[in-house]
Design a protein around this motif. Structure first.
Motif, PDB file in Angstrom:
ATOM      1  N   LEU A 214     -54.545  24.616  26.353  1.00  0.00           N
ATOM      2  CA  LEU A 214     -54.822  23.398  25.589  1.00  0.00           C
ATOM      3  C   LEU A 214     -54.364  23.499  24.136  1.00  0.00           C
ATOM      4  N   GLY A 215     -53.551  24.473  23.824  1.00  0.00           N
ATOM      5  CA  GLY A 215     -53.121  24.649  22.447  1.00  0.00           C
ATOM      6  C   GLY A 215     -52.175  23.554  21.970  1.00  0.00           C
ATOM      7  N   ASP A 216     -52.145  23.337  20.663  1.00  0.00           N
ATOM      8  CA  ASP A 216     -51.099  22.493  20.096  1.00  0.00           C
ATOM      9  C   ASP A 216     -49.755  23.159  20.352  1.00  0.00           C
ATOM     10  N   ILE A 217     -49.773  24.501  20.343  1.00  0.00           N
ATOM     11  CA  ILE A 217     -48.671  25.260  20.922  1.00  0.00           C
ATOM     12  C   ILE A 217     -49.288  26.336  21.814  1.00  0.00           C
ATOM     13  N   ASN A 218     -48.686  26.529  22.966  1.00  0.00           N
ATOM     14  CA  ASN A 218     -49.091  27.588  23.887  1.00  0.00           C
ATOM     15  C   ASN A 218     -48.002  28.655  23.876  1.00  0.00           C
ATOM     16  N   ILE A 219     -48.363  29.866  23.487  1.00  0.00           N
ATOM     17  CA  ILE A 219     -47.391  30.946  23.412  1.00  0.00           C
ATOM     18  C   ILE A 219     -47.884  32.132  24.221  1.00  0.00           C
ATOM     19  N   GLY A 256     -42.073  25.117  31.832  1.00  0.00           N
ATOM     20  CA  GLY A 256     -42.518  24.173  30.812  1.00  0.00           C
ATOM     21  C   GLY A 256     -43.966  24.265  30.385  1.00  0.00           C
ATOM     22  N   PHE A 257     -44.673  25.311  30.795  1.00  0.00           N
ATOM     23  CA  PHE A 257     -46.082  25.425  30.437  1.00  0.00           C
ATOM     24  C   PHE A 257     -46.295  26.193  29.131  1.00  0.00           C
ATOM     25  N   LEU A 258     -45.259  26.821  28.618  1.00  0.00           N
ATOM     26  CA  LEU A 258     -45.332  27.528  27.346  1.00  0.00           C
ATOM     27  C   LEU A 258     -44.293  26.964  26.384  1.00  0.00           C
ATOM     28  N   ASP A 259     -44.585  27.103  25.089  1.00  0.00           N
ATOM     29  CA  ASP A 259     -43.623  26.669  24.081  1.00  0.00           C
ATOM     30  C   ASP A 259     -42.632  27.769  23.739  1.00  0.00           C
TER      31      ASP A 259
END
Length: 285
Positions: A214-219, A256-259
């Motif tokens: 749920l992050g604004d960015i997921n890393i 596409g689940f990570l930035d």
């Protein structure tokens, strides 16, 4: 007296003169690379030859992210209870006490606030060594309170996930933490406070189904295992063979689940670069 002597069998050493190598001097990565423990620590616990990211806990991540390893721990004394009087091969209370004694931790997450590149940052970091990083009531409560601290003080929030999923010994109470933490993160989003999610090895189960994605960015770190159910369950459910590298960070990024994926050595720089850009503040180089 010499520490060796010659005999008909060759050179031998008396038993009392033999010395065992102290444990912990060397680390062997899954690919067979051997690295000196001190060198490993100085390289952010990453094997220099193959780039393997060794599993570490909140102590090491706080050292990496906070300036001079200076921080204030939030709500350190919240402890798990046993509302269900759960017992399988041993009592839940006994498991908790054993985990506390083994790890020196009170539960599977630590939360803290400190400076990172000179700017305030709240971090919640999970510890896999405490009952597999499982998410029970204390984990949910500490993350919720850390989010409240971020909200009250207008400070960016970061969660470092490392978990086997929800804690079965707390049953539905554990599952409730998915909704609880997600609601708190929604409040941060409404207030325009950045939330960064870092997935490390492993990030699975209820954590993946809630705050980890749920992050604004997921890393993520390179090679991290990221998924909900295990490969066998997915295979049996879909009835299909799984592609190579299924559930690795690289595969999840491709879908596409990570930035982006960030090596541990660049973590602090990349996180602060992102925060500097979206908050329009000076970026320390």
């Amino acid at each position: 007296m010499a520490w060796f002597k010659r005999d008909k069998k060759g050179i031998t050493t008396p038993t009392e003169a033999k010395k065992d190598t102290p444990k912990g001097l060397w680390y062997k990565s899954p690919t067979g690379k051997i690295v000196d423990a001190e060198q490993l620590k100085n390289n952010f616990y990453v094997s220099p030859e193959d780039g393997y990211h060794v599993r570490v806990g909140s102590k090491e991540y706080f050292e990496i992210m906070f300036d001079n390893n200076e921080f204030k721990e939030l709500n350190p004394d919240i402890l798990s209870k046993d509302p269900l009087n759960f017992e399988d091969t041993k009592k839940y209370t006994d498991r908790l006490e054993a985990a506390k004694k083994k790890t020196g931790l009170n539960d599977a997450v630590r939360t803290a606030v400190g400076k990172s590149n000179g700017h305030d940052l709240v971090i919640a970091c999970m510890d896999f060594s405490f009952i597999g990083g499982s998410m029970g009531s204390v984990v949910g409560e500490k993350i919720a309170r850390a989010a409240d601290y971020s909200l009250k003080n207008n400070i960016p929030f970061m969660i470092i996930s490392k978990s086997g999923g929800a804690r079965m010994m707390e049953a539905a109470l554990s599952l409730m933490q998915l909704a609880k933490t997600s609601a708190k993160l929604a409040q941060l989003a409404e207030a325009g406070i950045p939330y960064i999610s870092l997935c490390t090895d492993p990030t699975t189960g209820g954590t993946t189904a809630s705050f980890a994605m749920l992050g604004d960015i997921n890393i993520a770190e390179p090679g991290a295992l990221i998924g909900f159910a295990g490969p066998r369950v997915v295979r049996d459910t879909t009835g299909k063979e799984l592609p190579e590298g299924f559930q690795t960070a690289e595969f999840v990024l491709e879908k596409g689940f990570l930035d982006f994926i960030v090596p541990r050595s660049e973590l602090k720089k990349k996180v602060n670069l992102y925060l500097g850009l979206i908050l329009n503040r000076a970026i320390a180089i």
